[in-house]
Enzyme design. Structure first.
Site, short mmCIF file in Angstrom:
data_model
loop_
_atom_site.label_atom_id
_atom_site.label_comp_id
_atom_site.label_asym_id
_atom_site.label_seq_id
_atom_site.Cartn_x
_atom_site.Cartn_y
_atom_site.Cartn_z
N ARG A 110 102.09 28.61 5.69
CA ARG A 110 102.77 29.92 5.62
C ARG A 110 103.44 30.24 7.02
NH1 ARG A 110 102.27 34.46 2.13
NH2 ARG A 110 101.38 33.07 0.74
N GLU B 76 98.11 42.28 2.94
CA GLU B 76 98.36 41.36 4.05
C GLU B 76 99.74 41.86 4.75
OE1 GLU B 76 96.84 36.86 3.15
OE2 GLU B 76 98.25 37.52 2.09
#
Length: 805
Positions: free
Chosen positions: A328, A733
């Site tokens: 990621r 997030e």
């Protein structure tokens, strides 16, 4: 027929005016939180015969266990038993992906704080005291403690990964200007209000019931089953709520669940394991800290033509989730920017420290931080406003809109969002005011920065993007919902209840969400990757939709007098409308039960459009993107390094918000948590590998006094381009990246010391010490003055970044 049972006639209900989503309402457990009546795992009334466990921790970073003497442990009053790896009946492993993470150390310890044995006693205090009385003989081994050391030793927990597009080396060599350097970005302790905890009780026929503060009950079920050597159906894991869970309870709650279950299995009685805060911090992993080297070539107007970055993370002794975290990070290096020629290398360093794990953002913040640092360098080198350089490099709407990993950015709203924020925050005038202030003040310096966010939403392991739910309607018209997500304070259960209430046309008060339970919804994914509402909301909506369809068919037949179809039946305001008949919802349900209509249903959802090739780092890993931007203004004291955030303006895209009040709260919380990560929260290990910042007294999270004096948060008006749950977007997030603006405002303030003629060597977290060090370097001429020098072919051909500017 009873007259009261007949439908009453009134004006038809306008379902369009009835909405239980896109409205603000309090968290469903808020009244319990504030009154102290919310039941967390530590609040569950103890079963008869409950014992308490504590873990015996290693004192060496890397060593062979020569021997352990337990005589003093067993002699401690209240001690019932001691268990080691030899007592585990099944597999001694709690690793979520790679099986390299023992529940209890067996023969070798790999970090200071690693659990070696379990002490079970009649009280928590007795168990903890006894655990410290073991006499351990070690044979020390060489220890690797930092990401740089791991990189030098070529020691990794997973193979290195690289993502490239075009020829970045050639583009950097031909560019009019280049910049190169290195920096470090620290880790972060999870520091939830409720620490790790598990409570296990044996059931009949080799069963085990585990109450656990976890984001991933199904994972806990599998780990406990494998550790005990029993089928998964023997293990039930339950979690009603957590007092916070930012990723550290996704995989690392497994060790505590396994230890409690092992003791309960061996002793045939309930066992509770709640480590004290300092033990918790010594045992568990943190956010991965990163070391970067970078170089970029750019044009006279700041357009990046080629960029290369090398990222090495400190992963700890085991793989845990470090591979997906680095994936990621690699996929978020671009943040909101079109990078035509790019090379991104990621290395997951194996170190003799706590095994780092998931943390809000899951590598995304670490990846995006690097490109923001580079752009900040470029802007200062050219003497341009960093906001203008950022704008010039943003992804386009219809061109320059394909990410390095091959996904087309189809829902781009970052241009409009930045324009709106720049105007509402009065960015330009405030930037001029900051410059004027700095010209008048020698000691105090202000800084301001505006930074954008583009964050992909979905698990980057495709099969995790699925969810299930159960919805029951009782004959009194009340509704019970169970889903596979976990509530950690983020409002997931509130949003799911809203979705179900809206789908059935009933008031929110009619709907109750029960504890997450592996015996109700099986094979669930972790509540992580910001997908909780997306996945579980859709699954619950599916179940409720099926129930509504059944009730509509029944109502059309029962009340429609042959002139109303099921499609014409409407549900709103706790009533069911079939033609001219408006019937209370509970009355319809009661009659449907008598007619043997099924009043419960299961729902399922799998996120569409996703595909990913991990070997090639190509595909569509994300369903959509969430966007945002923030402006922060700070002041620093150049004599002490102290810093204050004077004002922060955040504008964040959550699509068509399911619950604006909860989403604003999530943005606020993420901003402050991210600000703490980048400014005050410093992890520090002694040279012997012992973590010294393992308690509230030594680890500084933000307090009320650290909050921006003027804090303005707004939600950007938007609807998700993808068919998410009611066109909303994830909020967990993405906003954690908004406080990048705080860090770069601090860097702007430090640069003011040299009249913006140098790029300050500021690392994160920008603690007072780090700020003071950067100020002294700038003031003392230890940093070269900004100068855009032409690249040379020989430098680029070397394949490594140039020395820091």
């Amino acid at each position: 027929m009873n007259q009261q049972a007949e439908p009453f006639l009134k004006e038809p209900v306008d379902a369009a005016e009835f909405a239980q989503v896109h409205v603000s309402r309090p968290h469903e457990s808020a009244h319990l939180h504030v009154s102290g009546r919310a039941t967390y795992t530590d609040d569950i009334p103890l079963l008869a015969g409950t014992l308490h466990a504590a873990l015996g921790l290693a004192e060496k970073a890397h060593a062979k266990i020569v021997s352990i003497a337990f005589d003093k442990v067993r002699a401690t009053p209240g001690v019932v038993a001691v268990f080691t790896a030899e007592d585990i009946p099944g597999v001694n492993d709690c690793g979520p992906i790679v099986h390299d993470d023992p529940v209890l150390a067996d023969g070798v310890v790999q970090y200071a704080g690693q659990p070696m044995f379990i002490v079970v006693a009649t009280s928590h205090e007795a168990a903890r005291l006894a655990a410290r009385r073991a006499e351990v003989v070690y044979e020390e081994l060489p220890a690797v403690l930092t990401a740089q050391q791991a990189r030098a030793a070529q020691q990794y927990v997973v193979p290195p990964m690289k993502l490239a597009r075009g020829d970045s080396g050639a583009k950097i060599a031909r560019a009019a200007h280049h910049v190169a350097g290195e920096m470090t970005l620290g880790g972060q302790e999870q520091f939830y209000l409720e620490g790790q905890i598990a409570y296990a009780a044996p059931k009949d026929d080799d069963g085990m019931h585990v109450w656990c503060s976890t984001q991933h009950p199904s994972e806990m079920q599998h780990l406990v089953a494998h550790m005990l050597g029993v089928p998964s159906h023997n293990v039930l894991v339950e979690c009603r709520r957590m007092g916070g869970g930012f990723g550290g309870k996704e995989s690392q709650s497994g060790l505590f669940a396994c230890c409690a279950a092992l003791a309960a299995w061996k002793l045939l009685c309930p066992v509770k394991l709640r480590p004290d805060r300092d033990d918790d911090m010594m045992i568990t992993g943190k956010r991965h800290d990163f070391h970067y080297t970078y170089e970029a070539g750019y044009s006279d107007d700041g357009l990046i033509e080629g960029v290369a970055v090398d990222m090495t993370s400190r992963c700890g002794f085991s793989a845990d989730l470090s591979g997906p975290v680095m994936t990621r990070a690699v996929c978020h290096f671009d943040n909101a920017y079109w990078l035509p020629d790019v090379s991104i290398a990621g290395f997951c360093g194996k170190t003799n420290t706590q095994s780092n794990t998931a943390f809000r953002g899951f590598g995304g913040p670490q990846g995006a931080f690097a490109i923001e640092y580079i752009i900040d360098d470029v802007a200062r080198n050219l003497g341009l406003d960093p906001l203008e350089v950022r704008r010039r490099n943003l992804y386009g709407k219809t061109h320059n809109n394909v990410t390095p990993y091959g996904q087309t950015v189809e829902d781009n709203v970052i241009h409009e969002l930045i324009d709106e924020l720049a105007a509402s925050s009065d960015y330009r005038a405030r930037r001029e005011a900051v410059r004027a202030f700095n010209a008048r003040n020698a000691v105090l310096k202000k800084g301001i920065a505006l930074t954008p966010v583009k964050f992909g939403i979905a698990f980057n392991v495709t099969h995790f993007n699925q969810a299930g739910a159960l919805v029951h309607i009782y004959t009194d018209g009340s509704v019970l919902v169970n889903h596979g997500g976990t509530e950690m304070g983020q409002g997931l259960n509130t949003k799911v209840a809203q979705v179900v209430a809206h789908e059935l046309g009933v008031s929110f008060a009619r709907v109750r969400v029960t504890a997450t339970d592996t015996s109700k919804v099986a094979n669930t994914s972790a509540t992580a990757a910001s997908t909780g509402s997306d996945l579980n909301g859709k699954a619950a909506q599916d179940a409720a939709h099926q129930l509504r369809a059944r009730l509509a068919a029944f109502a059309a037949e029962r009340y429609g007098a042959g002139s109303v179809s099921a499609a014409d039946v409407r549900f709103a305001n706790d009533t069911v409308v079939a033609g001219d008949a408006v019937v209370p919802f509970d009355e319809v349900v009661a009659k449907a039960y008598l007619a043997r209509v099924q009043l419960w249903s299961d729902g399922f959802y799998a996120t569409p459009k996703l595909h990913w090739d991990q070997a090639k780092l190509q595909g569509r890993p994300f369903f959509y993107y969430a966007y945002g931007a923030a402006v922060s203004e700070v002041v620093i004291d150049t004599l002490t390094g102290e810093m204050r955030v004077l004002r922060a303006d955040a504008l964040h895209d959550v699509g068509a918000s399911l619950n604006p009040a909860i989403d604003v709260g999530q943005v606020e919380g993420a901003f402050v948590q991210g600000m703490g990560w980048l400014t005050t929260e410093e992890l520090w290990w002694k040279p012997d590998g012992k973590l010294m910042t393992h308690a509230p007294s030594t680890y500084k999270i933000p307090t009320v006094n650290d909050m921006p004096a003027d804090f303005r948060v707004q939600l950007f008006k938007n609807r998700n381009a993808e068919e998410s749950i009611h066109r909303s977007k994830a909020v967990g997030e993405p906003p954690l990246l908004l406080p990048f603006s705080v860090f770069f405002a601090i860097r702007d303030a430090v640069a003011a010391v040299s009249d913006y003629k140098t790029n300050p060597p500021l690392n994160a977290p920008a603690t007072a010490e780090e700020i003071l060090k950067a100020v002294r370097a700038v003031r003392g001429g230890a940093v070269a003055r900004v100068a855009s020098t032409a690249s040379t072919a020989s430098e680029s051909a070397a394949g490594t970044p140039h020395e820091a500017v």
